[in-house]
Design a protein around this motif. Sequence first.
Motif, PDB file in Angstrom:
ATOM      1  N   LEU A  64     -40.357 -13.023  -4.490  1.00 46.74           N
ATOM      2  CA  LEU A  64     -39.867 -11.768  -3.929  1.00 46.74           C
ATOM      3  C   LEU A  64     -40.942 -10.704  -4.076  1.00 46.74           C
ATOM      4  CD1 LEU A  64     -36.317 -11.811  -5.546  1.00 46.74           C
ATOM      5  CD2 LEU A  64     -36.942 -12.532  -3.244  1.00 46.74           C
ATOM      6  N   VAL A  65     -41.047  -9.814  -3.066  1.00 42.10           N
ATOM      7  CA  VAL A  65     -41.994  -8.707  -3.144  1.00 42.10           C
ATOM      8  C   VAL A  65     -41.419  -7.682  -4.121  1.00 42.10           C
ATOM      9  CG1 VAL A  65     -43.163  -6.876  -1.886  1.00 42.10           C
ATOM     10  CG2 VAL A  65     -42.769  -9.085  -0.787  1.00 42.10           C
ATOM     11  N   LEU A 100     -40.589  -8.335   9.171  1.00 43.26           N
ATOM     12  CA  LEU A 100     -39.556  -8.439   8.146  1.00 43.26           C
ATOM     13  C   LEU A 100     -40.087  -8.262   6.724  1.00 43.26           C
ATOM     14  CD1 LEU A 100     -37.571 -11.447   9.615  1.00 43.26           C
ATOM     15  CD2 LEU A 100     -36.956  -9.032   9.690  1.00 43.26           C
ATOM     16  N   PHE A 101     -41.383  -8.045   6.584  1.00 46.74           N
ATOM     17  CA  PHE A 101     -41.981  -7.860   5.266  1.00 46.74           C
ATOM     18  C   PHE A 101     -41.558  -6.513   4.703  1.00 46.74           C
ATOM     19  CE2 PHE A 101     -45.280  -6.304   2.461  1.00 46.74           C
ATOM     20  CZ  PHE A 101     -45.500  -7.386   1.631  1.00 46.74           C
ATOM     21  N   ARG A 102     -40.963  -6.537   3.500  1.00 48.05           N
ATOM     22  CA  ARG A 102     -40.582  -5.300   2.826  1.00 48.05           C
ATOM     23  C   ARG A 102     -40.333  -5.595   1.342  1.00 48.05           C
ATOM     24  NH1 ARG A 102     -36.319  -6.652   6.122  1.00 48.05           N
ATOM     25  NH2 ARG A 102     -34.431  -7.241   5.041  1.00 48.05           N
ATOM     26  N   GLU A 103     -40.155  -4.531   0.577  1.00 47.16           N
ATOM     27  CA  GLU A 103     -39.907  -4.668  -0.855  1.00 47.16           C
ATOM     28  C   GLU A 103     -38.589  -5.390  -1.098  1.00 47.16           C
ATOM     29  OE1 GLU A 103     -40.024  -0.680  -2.289  1.00 47.16           O
ATOM     30  OE2 GLU A 103     -42.202  -0.591  -2.205  1.00 47.16           O
ATOM     31  N   GLY A 104     -38.580  -6.262  -2.095  1.00 42.98           N
ATOM     32  CA  GLY A 104     -37.375  -6.988  -2.454  1.00 42.98           C
ATOM     33  C   GLY A 104     -37.074  -8.179  -1.562  1.00 42.98           C
ATOM     34  N   GLN A 105     -37.890  -8.403  -0.551  1.00 38.26           N
ATOM     35  CA  GLN A 105     -37.663  -9.487   0.408  1.00 38.26           C
ATOM     36  C   GLN A 105     -38.420 -10.743  -0.020  1.00 38.26           C
ATOM     37  OE1 GLN A 105     -35.669  -9.288   3.022  1.00 38.26           O
ATOM     38  NE2 GLN A 105     -36.106 -11.271   3.876  1.00 38.26           N
ATOM     39  N   GLY A 106     -37.878 -11.900   0.320  1.00 42.77           N
ATOM     40  CA  GLY A 106     -38.557 -13.154   0.034  1.00 42.77           C
ATOM     41  C   GLY A 106     -39.794 -13.297   0.894  1.00 42.77           C
ATOM     42  N   VAL A 107     -40.842 -13.869   0.316  1.00 45.63           N
ATOM     43  CA  VAL A 107     -42.113 -14.008   1.024  1.00 45.63           C
ATOM     44  C   VAL A 107     -42.812 -15.282   0.566  1.00 45.63           C
ATOM     45  CG1 VAL A 107     -43.474 -12.687  -0.643  1.00 45.63           C
ATOM     46  CG2 VAL A 107     -44.162 -12.686   1.721  1.00 45.63           C
ATOM     47  N   VAL A 123     -49.207 -14.506   5.561  1.00 42.10           N
ATOM     48  CA  VAL A 123     -48.023 -14.026   4.862  1.00 42.10           C
ATOM     49  C   VAL A 123     -46.820 -14.270   5.763  1.00 42.10           C
ATOM     50  CG1 VAL A 123     -46.832 -12.007   3.913  1.00 42.10           C
ATOM     51  CG2 VAL A 123     -49.289 -12.274   3.564  1.00 42.10           C
ATOM     52  N   LEU A 124     -45.821 -14.960   5.224  1.00 43.67           N
ATOM     53  CA  LEU A 124     -44.595 -15.243   5.964  1.00 43.67           C
ATOM     54  C   LEU A 124     -43.434 -14.577   5.245  1.00 43.67           C
ATOM     55  CD1 LEU A 124     -45.190 -19.061   6.434  1.00 43.67           C
ATOM     56  CD2 LEU A 124     -45.605 -17.280   8.124  1.00 43.67           C
ATOM     57  N   ALA A 125     -42.665 -13.778   5.969  1.00 43.69           N
ATOM     58  CA  ALA A 125     -41.488 -13.141   5.383  1.00 43.69           C
ATOM     59  C   ALA A 125     -40.267 -13.957   5.750  1.00 43.69           C
ATOM     60  CB  ALA A 125     -41.349 -11.712   5.906  1.00 43.69           C
ATOM     61  N   LYS A 126     -39.383 -14.132   4.774  1.00 48.14           N
ATOM     62  CA  LYS A 126     -38.160 -14.881   5.030  1.00 48.14           C
ATOM     63  C   LYS A 126     -37.232 -14.023   5.880  1.00 48.14           C
ATOM     64  CE  LYS A 126     -36.272 -17.221   1.918  1.00 48.14           C
ATOM     65  NZ  LYS A 126     -35.597 -17.633   0.699  1.00 48.14           N
ATOM     66  N   HIS A 127     -36.604 -14.649   6.846  1.00 44.85           N
ATOM     67  CA  HIS A 127     -35.729 -13.903   7.745  1.00 44.85           C
ATOM     68  C   HIS A 127     -34.272 -14.001   7.370  1.00 44.85           C
ATOM     69  CE1 HIS A 127     -34.285 -17.559   9.745  1.00 44.85           C
ATOM     70  NE2 HIS A 127     -35.508 -17.993   9.568  1.00 44.85           N
ATOM     71  N   ASP A 128     -33.916 -14.959   6.528  1.00 51.15           N
ATOM     72  CA  ASP A 128     -32.512 -15.148   6.196  1.00 51.15           C
ATOM     73  C   ASP A 128     -32.412 -15.643   4.760  1.00 51.15           C
ATOM     74  OD1 ASP A 128     -29.832 -15.621   6.113  1.00 51.15           O
ATOM     75  OD2 ASP A 128     -29.795 -17.119   7.700  1.00 51.15           O
ATOM     76  N   GLU A 129     -31.722 -14.902   3.929  1.00 50.43           N
ATOM     77  CA  GLU A 129     -31.578 -15.269   2.528  1.00 50.43           C
ATOM     78  C   GLU A 129     -30.522 -16.348   2.309  1.00 50.43           C
ATOM     79  OE1 GLU A 129     -33.372 -14.302  -0.113  1.00 50.43           O
ATOM     80  OE2 GLU A 129     -34.637 -13.190   1.249  1.00 50.43           O
ATOM     81  N   LYS A 130     -29.756 -16.705   3.325  1.00 49.11           N
ATOM     82  CA  LYS A 130     -28.694 -17.685   3.138  1.00 49.11           C
ATOM     83  C   LYS A 130     -29.238 -19.107   3.083  1.00 49.11           C
ATOM     84  CE  LYS A 130     -24.979 -14.982   5.186  1.00 49.11           C
ATOM     85  NZ  LYS A 130     -24.863 -14.120   4.117  1.00 49.11           N
ATOM     86  N   TYR A 131     -30.401 -19.347   3.682  1.00 51.59           N
ATOM     87  CA  TYR A 131     -30.995 -20.682   3.603  1.00 51.59           C
ATOM     88  C   TYR A 131     -32.168 -20.648   2.635  1.00 51.59           C
ATOM     89  CZ  TYR A 131     -33.775 -24.743   4.378  1.00 51.59           C
ATOM     90  OH  TYR A 131     -34.495 -25.884   4.160  1.00 51.59           O
ATOM     91  N   ILE A 132     -32.138 -21.568   1.701  1.00 54.82           N
ATOM     92  CA  ILE A 132     -33.241 -21.730   0.760  1.00 54.82           C
ATOM     93  C   ILE A 132     -33.497 -23.225   0.647  1.00 54.82           C
ATOM     94  CG2 ILE A 132     -33.999 -21.437  -1.622  1.00 54.82           C
ATOM     95  CD1 ILE A 132     -32.206 -19.047  -1.858  1.00 54.82           C
ATOM     96  N   PRO A 133     -34.749 -23.670   0.780  1.00 57.32           N
ATOM     97  CA  PRO A 133     -35.033 -25.095   0.598  1.00 57.32           C
ATOM     98  C   PRO A 133     -34.562 -25.563  -0.770  1.00 57.32           C
ATOM     99  CG  PRO A 133     -36.945 -23.959   1.475  1.00 57.32           C
ATOM    100  CD  PRO A 133     -35.935 -22.907   1.132  1.00 57.32           C
ATOM    101  N   TRP A 146     -30.671 -15.203  -8.931  1.00 58.56           N
ATOM    102  CA  TRP A 146     -29.809 -15.196  -7.746  1.00 58.56           C
ATOM    103  C   TRP A 146     -29.575 -13.749  -7.385  1.00 58.56           C
ATOM    104  CZ3 TRP A 146     -28.793 -19.268  -4.844  1.00 58.56           C
ATOM    105  CH2 TRP A 146     -28.990 -20.527  -5.401  1.00 58.56           C
ATOM    106  N   ARG A 147     -29.819 -13.396  -6.149  1.00 57.96           N
ATOM    107  CA  ARG A 147     -29.697 -12.006  -5.714  1.00 57.96           C
ATOM    108  C   ARG A 147     -28.296 -11.769  -5.177  1.00 57.96           C
ATOM    109  NH1 ARG A 147     -34.119 -11.074  -1.646  1.00 57.96           N
ATOM    110  NH2 ARG A 147     -33.129  -9.082  -1.577  1.00 57.96           N
ATOM    111  N   PRO A 148     -27.451 -11.046  -5.913  1.00 58.98           N
ATOM    112  CA  PRO A 148     -26.082 -10.818  -5.459  1.00 58.98           C
ATOM    113  C   PRO A 148     -26.012 -10.042  -4.147  1.00 58.98           C
ATOM    114  CG  PRO A 148     -26.398 -10.013  -7.711  1.00 58.98           C
ATOM    115  CD  PRO A 148     -27.716 -10.468  -7.201  1.00 58.98           C
ATOM    116  N   GLU A 149     -26.980  -9.155  -3.891  1.00 61.75           N
ATOM    117  CA  GLU A 149     -26.936  -8.366  -2.653  1.00 61.75           C
ATOM    118  C   GLU A 149     -27.179  -9.219  -1.407  1.00 61.75           C
ATOM    119  OE1 GLU A 149     -31.128  -7.980  -4.304  1.00 61.75           O
ATOM    120  OE2 GLU A 149     -29.128  -7.895  -5.113  1.00 61.75           O
ATOM    121  N   SER A 150     -27.677 -10.441  -1.582  1.00 59.80           N
ATOM    122  CA  SER A 150     -27.888 -11.312  -0.429  1.00 59.80           C
ATOM    123  C   SER A 150     -26.612 -12.012  -0.018  1.00 59.80           C
ATOM    124  CB  SER A 150     -28.969 -12.356  -0.735  1.00 59.80           C
ATOM    125  OG  SER A 150     -28.473 -13.307  -1.646  1.00 59.80           O
TER     126      SER A 150
END
Length: 163
Positions: A64-65, A100-107, A123-133, A146-150
Amino acid sequence: MSFWPKSHKARRRLTVFLIAAPVLAAAVGLSLYALRGTVVYFYTPAQLDAAHVADGRTIRLGGLVKPGTIVKSPDGTVRFVVQDKLATTTVSYRGELPDLFREGQGVVCEGVWKGGALAATQVLAKHDEKYIPKNVADELKKQGEWRPESGMTKSQAPQRPFS
């Protein structure tokens, strides 16, 4: 007792095997030698600290950034910190960042490890927090990140579709 079998058919099979085995071994060896430079390992910041990666090695870093760490220089270089629950890693990148790059975002950043920091080429920014490999989800579970805000809970952890 002779090395060669008495049967003509068995001798022919053994001869073919003795010729084919070294050729096949050489082909596999050359293939692995050619691919050795294309392997890029994926690390989280905590894994990167533990791995003691040599300078000049190409790696991928995911996390996370960290909020408040994005610094843009006039020459177009952007510096920021990627974090997980246990560690942080500094990244520098020159170029256009994803929308989609910003603070607190997956990268996920790919680049060369130099002197304790990553000089990113992509640099690749994640577009959806619901899918994680699955491997990343497992690592985040171990770290308790685990990010509750996601909106994702431990019960919603992704499952591998093909086991």
